[in-house]
Structures are given as structure tokens and as C-alpha cells.
Design a protein around this motif. Structure first.
Motif, PDB file in Angstrom:
ATOM      1  N   PHE A 110       0.801  -1.163   0.055  1.00  0.00           N
ATOM      2  CA  PHE A 110      -0.187   0.092  -0.004  1.00  0.00           C
ATOM      3  C   PHE A 110       1.007   1.276  -0.125  1.00  0.00           C
ATOM      4  O   PHE A 110       0.635   2.374  -0.611  1.00  0.00           O
ATOM      5  CB  PHE A 110      -0.977   0.069   1.316  1.00  0.00           C
ATOM      6  N   ALA A 111       1.866   1.456   0.942  1.00  0.00           N
ATOM      7  CA  ALA A 111       2.787   2.398   0.934  1.00  0.00           C
ATOM      8  C   ALA A 111       3.322   2.632  -0.417  1.00  0.00           C
ATOM      9  O   ALA A 111       3.689   3.915  -0.857  1.00  0.00           O
ATOM     10  CB  ALA A 111       3.859   2.259   1.983  1.00  0.00           C
ATOM     11  N   ILE A 112       3.849   1.632  -1.107  1.00  0.00           N
ATOM     12  CA  ILE A 112       4.536   1.762  -2.350  1.00  0.00           C
ATOM     13  C   ILE A 112       3.447   2.293  -3.405  1.00  0.00           C
ATOM     14  O   ILE A 112       4.010   3.044  -4.246  1.00  0.00           O
ATOM     15  CB  ILE A 112       5.204   0.283  -2.944  1.00  0.00           C
ATOM     16  N   LEU A 113       2.461   1.723  -3.314  1.00  0.00           N
ATOM     17  CA  LEU A 113       1.376   2.187  -4.423  1.00  0.00           C
ATOM     18  C   LEU A 113       1.040   3.502  -4.275  1.00  0.00           C
ATOM     19  O   LEU A 113       0.703   4.566  -4.935  1.00  0.00           O
ATOM     20  CB  LEU A 113      -0.058   1.390  -4.295  1.00  0.00           C
ATOM     21  N   ILE A 114       1.001   4.142  -2.731  1.00  0.00           N
ATOM     22  CA  ILE A 114       0.445   5.395  -2.398  1.00  0.00           C
ATOM     23  C   ILE A 114       1.509   6.433  -2.935  1.00  0.00           C
ATOM     24  O   ILE A 114       1.441   7.600  -3.609  1.00  0.00           O
ATOM     25  CB  ILE A 114       0.421   5.508  -0.963  1.00  0.00           C
ATOM     26  N   ASN A 115       2.863   5.996  -2.941  1.00  0.00           N
ATOM     27  CA  ASN A 115       4.164   6.649  -3.416  1.00  0.00           C
ATOM     28  C   ASN A 115       4.128   6.930  -4.757  1.00  0.00           C
ATOM     29  O   ASN A 115       4.271   8.138  -5.311  1.00  0.00           O
ATOM     30  CB  ASN A 115       5.169   6.140  -2.708  1.00  0.00           C
ATOM     31  N   GLU A 116       3.345   6.056  -5.447  1.00  0.00           N
ATOM     32  CA  GLU A 116       3.312   6.163  -6.975  1.00  0.00           C
ATOM     33  C   GLU A 116       2.457   6.866  -7.485  1.00  0.00           C
ATOM     34  O   GLU A 116       2.028   7.027  -8.911  1.00  0.00           O
ATOM     35  CB  GLU A 116       3.346   4.901  -7.612  1.00  0.00           C
ATOM     36  N   MET A 117       1.440   7.232  -6.726  1.00  0.00           N
ATOM     37  CA  MET A 117       0.238   8.084  -7.161  1.00  0.00           C
ATOM     38  C   MET A 117       0.522   9.482  -7.406  1.00  0.00           C
ATOM     39  O   MET A 117       1.403  10.220  -7.042  1.00  0.00           O
ATOM     40  CB  MET A 117      -0.879   8.167  -6.146  1.00  0.00           C
ATOM     41  N   VAL A 118       0.078   9.972  -8.581  1.00  0.00           N
ATOM     42  CA  VAL A 118       0.391  11.201  -9.302  1.00  0.00           C
ATOM     43  C   VAL A 118      -0.193  12.283  -8.720  1.00  0.00           C
ATOM     44  O   VAL A 118       0.216  13.357  -8.592  1.00  0.00           O
ATOM     45  CB  VAL A 118       0.130  11.194 -11.027  1.00  0.00           C
ATOM     46  N   PHE A 119      -1.666  12.053  -8.476  1.00  0.00           N
ATOM     47  CA  PHE A 119      -2.645  13.244  -8.088  1.00  0.00           C
ATOM     48  C   PHE A 119      -2.806  13.343  -6.447  1.00  0.00           C
ATOM     49  O   PHE A 119      -2.959  12.576  -5.738  1.00  0.00           O
ATOM     50  CB  PHE A 119      -4.100  12.742  -8.447  1.00  0.00           C
TER      51      PHE A 119
END
Length: 318
Positions: A110-119
Motif C-alpha cells: 500500500f505504501a509503495i502504491l501510494i508513493n506512485e500516485m500522481v494526484f
């Protein structure tokens, strides 16, 4: 000549005391901030440890702890000879390992996915909704899950709509452990990602810029930059998680289980609760609780040793 070593020793002691007081004065604000934590652990963690002596006594309320006669290891032997005790140990291990296998990687991903979010705005909304369950007690969540998973609840209504049979999730031995694992992961993965998200935020951005110039994609950034950077945090969390492997989650199980699923859901903590508070077998319940704590201590030492050998001393607790 014999006085010189004593004089030198006194000088070193005086220098050490001077250094200590200097350190205390320079860090007095931090030390003052530690006082509430020290008081908390003293009162609620170290103070109650006096009651551990009940495990070795034939305790009677009228005689008190000091007046009760010594029983030696009788209650440990009684617990170890009880087949139902080992059943609760087995249930605890099954539930805890399932939570660890499913729940430990969840906050990392989840932390990695949040970090990759653009907006950024969408990122904050997702984080807020993910953190929210952590601040809700299992008393409230238990009511929510009973409503959602009841025989006439929305989940079973969806199953019935697609032509499937209704399932007694909360009363079925086949499904109850799955409910425990998934509900625990849902409650904890958002809050558990905070440490990993902070570790990712501390990575030098020049590393990502350099990898971009070298033509690295997102997956390669995760494998070769992010995961190595947060590896020490992963190791420490793994040590702490495995040290509590016999903590099946009393609050959760107590608020969700019923007699129909005791066979697969009764854990050490709920068993101790019934023995101590309902059946008033204080010495036996204390002996079982002490056994659980001893196993936790052994686990944290063993896992810390393994992490130190495999991942290096810098990734271990000590």
C-alpha cells in the motif's frame, strides 16, 4: 605509587558524572517528554508483573498473594496436560501466522502504491480512508461485520442474487478464520503503512532522477531503490510481529466469535480470560499467560539473531 590508580579512577568517575549531567542538561526537554511514557510503562507494564507470582502459588482470595501457599510448577503441568490448552495454542498459531502472511506485506504494498500516485489530492483521500479503521474499536467493527455478514445481510444478498447459497460467515467453522484474517488486515494495513511511507519519503530523490536517466521503469525503481531503502524498517517490523505470534488478537476474537466457532477460534487470550475472570482459576490462567510471554521473549531473541546473521547487525534491534 599505590595511590595513583585510585586518583586516576576518581578523576575518571568525576569526568563521567560531569559528562552525564552535561548530557542531561542539554537534553532536558527530551527527558521531560519521556516522563509520561516512563510512568505509563511503569504503572501498566512493570507494576502488574508482580502478579506473575500467582503462577507458582495456590492462590486463594482470602489469603492474598503473599499468604497463599506455594504450588511450584503444578499449574504449568496442569496446563500442559490439558488437550484443550494445546488446541488453543494451535488455533492461535494458525490465526497469527495467517494474519502475518496476509497482513505483513499489505502495508508495504500500500505504501509503495501510494508513493506512485500522481494526484496529491486523491492520494490524501485514499490515505485518510485507509487510516480510518485503525481508530475504530473492535466493539464497533464487530457490530458492523455482524450486520454485513449476517444471513440476511448485504453480502449474502449479493450471493443470493447471483444464484449462490447463503453462508453463515460468523457461525461457520470453515469461514470464520478467514473473516478474522481479512477483517484484521482491513483494520490495520492503512495505519501500518505510515512507517513505510515515511521511510520512502526519506529516500534521496536524486536516486530516482539517476535511474530515470538510465532508463529504469517503475518496477525497477521499486526493486532496486525503494525496497532496499525500507529493508531495515521491514526487518524491525518482522521481528516485532513474530515476537507477538501468540497474540491472536483478543479484542477482535472476543467481539466476533461465538460458542459455535470455539473449536477453530478459541485462542490463548480468550481461554485465559474465561479461566481467570469467569472460572476464577487465577493461578492456572496466570501460568498460561506466563508461558505465552516466555514464548514471545524466545521468539524475539531468535528472530533478532536470524535477522542479524542474514541482513546484518544494522537491521536488527540489538
Amino acid at each position: 605509587m599505590s595511590l595513583l590508580p585510585k586518583k586516576k579512577g576518581k578523576e575518571q568517575s568525576a569526568l563521567a558524572q560531569k559528562t552525564l549531567w552535561k548530557s542531561i542538561k542539554s537534553n532536558k526537554v527530551l527527558l521531560l517528554m519521556m516522563i509520561p511514557g516512563v510512568i505509563y510503562f511503569t504503572v501498566f507494564c512493570y507494576g502488574p508483573m508482580y502478579g506473575v507470582v500467582l503462577a507458582f502459588k495456590d492462590f486463594h482470595i482470602t489469603d492474598g498473594i503473599l499468604g497463599s501457599p506455594w504450588a511450584g510448577l503444578r499449574y504449568f503441568e496442569q496446563a500442559f496436560r490439558d488437550p484443550y490448552f494445546w488446541k488453543t495454542v494451535f488455533n492461535t498459531l494458525i490465526i497469527s501466522f495467517a494474519k502475518l502472511i496476509v497482513g505483513f506485506p499489505a502495508p508495504i504494498i500500500f505504501a509503495i502504491l501510494i508513493n506512485e500516485m500522481v494526484f496529491p489530492r486523491f492520494k490524501k483521500v485514499v490515505q485518510t480512508f485507509a487510516y480510518l479503521p485503525h481508530f475504530m474499536s473492535w466493539v464497533i467493527l464487530g457490530g458492523i461485520f455482524f450486520s454485513l455478514l449476517s444471513i440476511n445481510g448485504p453480502i449474502n444478498s449479493i450471493l443470493e442474487f447471483f444464484g449462490m447459497e447463503k453462508i453463515m460467515f460468523m457461525g461457520s467453522k470453515e469461514y470464520f478464520r478467514g473473516v478474522l484474517v481479512l477483517s484484521d488486515v482491513w483494520k490495520s494495513f492503512g495505519w501500518g503503512s505510515v512507517l513505510y511511507f515515511a521511510a520512502i519519503a526519506g529516500i534521496d530523490q536524486e536516486m530516482f532522477e539517476a535511474s530515470k536517466m538510465d532508463g529504469a521503469n517503475k518496477i525497477q525503481n521499486i526493486i532496486y531503490i525503494i525496497l532496499p531503502a525500507i529493508f531495515p524498517v521491514i526487518c524491525i517490523n518482522l521481528i516485532l510481529s513474530l515476537s507477538g505470534i501468540l497474540n491472536g488478537g483478543f479484542d477482535q476474537v472476543f467481539n466476533l466469535y461465538s460458542e459455535s466457532v470455539y473449536e477453530v477460534a478459541d485462542i490463548i487470550d480468550t481461554y485465559v480470560y474465561r479461566l481467570g475472570l469467569k472460572n476464577m482459576q487465577y493461578s492456572l490462567s496466570t501460568a498460561i499467560g506466563l508461558f505465552k510471554s516466555a514464548i514471545g521473549l524466545i521468539m524475539i531473541v531468535v528472530v533478532n539473531f536470524i535477522v542479524k546473521k542474514v541482513g546484518g547487525k544494522e537491521n536488527a534491534l540489538w
